[in-house]
Design a protein around this motif. Structure first.
Motif, mmCIF file in Angstrom:
data_model
loop_
_atom_site.group_PDB
_atom_site.id
_atom_site.type_symbol
_atom_site.label_atom_id
_atom_site.label_comp_id
_atom_site.label_asym_id
_atom_site.label_seq_id
_atom_site.Cartn_x
_atom_site.Cartn_y
_atom_site.Cartn_z
ATOM 1 N N ALA A 16 -10.290 5.358 -3.809
ATOM 2 C CA ALA A 16 -8.827 5.316 -3.842
ATOM 3 C C ALA A 16 -8.265 4.162 -4.651
ATOM 4 O O ALA A 16 -7.039 4.013 -4.733
ATOM 5 N N HIS A 17 -9.165 3.349 -5.272
ATOM 6 C CA HIS A 17 -8.654 2.208 -6.061
ATOM 7 C C HIS A 17 -9.756 1.718 -6.991
ATOM 8 O O HIS A 17 -10.666 1.005 -6.575
ATOM 9 N N THR A 44 2.016 3.156 -1.766
ATOM 10 C CA THR A 44 0.777 2.484 -1.362
ATOM 11 C C THR A 44 0.861 1.010 -1.730
ATOM 12 O O THR A 44 1.355 0.662 -2.801
ATOM 13 N N SER A 47 -1.798 -1.883 -2.402
ATOM 14 C CA SER A 47 -3.230 -2.117 -2.603
ATOM 15 C C SER A 47 -3.566 -3.582 -2.337
ATOM 16 O O SER A 47 -2.842 -4.479 -2.753
ATOM 17 N N THR A 105 -4.675 0.289 0.670
ATOM 18 C CA THR A 105 -6.072 0.374 0.235
ATOM 19 C C THR A 105 -6.706 -1.004 0.321
ATOM 20 O O THR A 105 -6.033 -2.024 0.143
ATOM 21 N N GLY A 119 -9.151 8.274 1.926
ATOM 22 C CA GLY A 119 -8.972 8.445 0.492
ATOM 23 C C GLY A 119 -8.427 9.806 0.128
ATOM 24 O O GLY A 119 -7.546 9.937 -0.736
#
Length: 399
Positions: A61-62, A244, A246, A274, A345
């Motif tokens: 997811a990152h 989101t 992060s 994340t 994710g």
């Protein structure tokens, strides 16, 4: 995406599920059709699993595939003592890398897929010094692998947004060219303008109809202030479930009632998080956050780039690191770390859940492990990676 040609039904035999049950798994039209079917459809193909454990495919997811040197010569890193040092070193280093973005990013994607990754959210630097070359390179690599991997691209202002004239215009251009997500970066720590950066980001996200993903390394009071302001603006803009944060290092400093209160604010606003479990970086308390209803996913962050020599795009390894860094010990705690990597994710990227239930996408890995907690600890290389019922990799190699 599914391949253009229809696939025959597939029966995976002797598949072990996380509960320890051994049975057969029927896939039709890319989805789980039945467990231990009494009858098989015409033209069914058999794939022996030989007792391997089936796990939902993980999601990265990152990740920053535009920065990677994967598959190329060894890169010696410069000393760095701050985020500014790392950013400046990255700019200097990337100007000396000969291989094009599409080649390097594609090599990393191949390795990720071969080790089970189902999808990734790719943060790509957008700045006057780079233009949209990174976006174009990562898109080229992703398009060439569309049957193997889902890729969301984030236009990310790594060098600053308001503090780098011309960046905002480039971000707008990237969105016009089909970039999926608009990125931000430390409104206070990098741009020195909380209201200015967040105002531009939220106005643009609403106008362009895209999600937001904001890197937030700032800790302490400033970091927490930015987290809560992002949550407030998310609700005001009607972007619940589409924003989101992060890293969110400031949240890793909280505990007890302070953490619970902030988690409730994020959950109520539908702001996702994340974390990457990198080196000495703070790691989010995933269990405490998910118990309060916050969606948390995990990613690789930088892989073999100017920032770090580490990383491999292998999200089974990342589940192991997340478990190690959060001191997971019980079976439930270890399984929860894989839940973040796989289901967290998938939900973050808007993908349908893959839990091996009837009707789910047939996206799973087969590994030599007696249970999910053991797989998180042992990090086995998948004996098979299955996407839409099609075996696309075996023993760490694409087929």
């Amino acid at each position: 995406m599914a391949p253009d040609t229809p696939l025959p039904p597939v029966l995976f035999t002797s598949v072990r599920t996380d509960g320890g049950r051994l049975g057969d798994l029927l896939v039709v039209d890319g989805r789980i059709a039945a467990h231990d079917p009494a009858e098989l459809p015409a033209g069914c193909v058999t794939v022996p699993a030989d007792g391997a454990l089936a796990l939902p495919s993980p999601v990265d997811a990152h990740i920053h595939p535009d920065k990677t040197t994967w598959g190329g010569p060894w890169l010696s890193r410069e000393p760095a003592h701050s985020l500014k040092d790392l950013i400046e070193g990255d700019v200097r280093t990337r100007s000396s890398i000969a291989a094009p973005v599409a080649e390097r990013a594609g090599a990393l994607m191949d390795n990720a897929v071969a080790h089970g990754t189902r999808a990734m959210r790719a943060h790509v630097d957008v700045a006057p010094v780079y233009g949209l070359s990174g976006v174009h390179g990562v898109r080229e690599a992703a398009d060439a692998r569309r049957d193997l991997l889902d890729v969301q691209i984030v236009a990310f202002p790594q060098l600053g947004l308001l503090s780098r004239p011309g960046t905002a215009e480039l971000l707008e251009r990237s969105l016009a060219e089909g970039v999926d997500v608009l990125g931000g970066l430390d409104p206070i720590g990098v741009d020195g303008d909380l209201d200015g950066q967040l105002g531009w980001l939220f106005d643009t996200a609403v106008r362009q109809g895209v999600p937001l993903d904001v890197h937030l390394h700032d800790g302490g009071h400033d970091g927490l202030r930015q987290v809560t302001e992002i949550a407030r603006r998310t609700v005001a803009a009607g972007l619940e479930g589409r924003v989101t944060v992060s890293h969110a290092f400031a949240l890793a400093e909280l505990s007890g009632d302070a953490l619970a209160r902030t988690a409730d604010v994020l959950a109520d606003a539908g702001v996702h998080l994340t974390t990457c479990a990198l080196g000495a970086d703070p790691v989010l308390p995933t269990d405490a956050l998910t118990r309060r209803g916050v969606l948390v996913a995990a990613g690789s962050d930088g892989v073999r780039d100017a920032w770090s020599p580490f990383g491999d795009g292998n999200m089974i390894n990342r589940a192991h690191l997340l478990a190690y860094r959060t001191d997971a010990r019980t079976d439930a705690e270890l399984a929860a770390c894989y839940e973040v990597v796989a289901q967290g994710g998938a939900a973050l990227l808007g993908l349908p859940a893959s839990r091996l239930a009837v009707g789910d996408p047939a996206d799973f890995v087969l590994v030599a492990a007696p249970s999910l907690p053991a797989a998180v600890v042992d990090r086995p290389v998948p004996s098979a990676v299955v996407r839409g019922g099609r075996v696309i990799a075996r023993d760490g190699q694409l087929v």
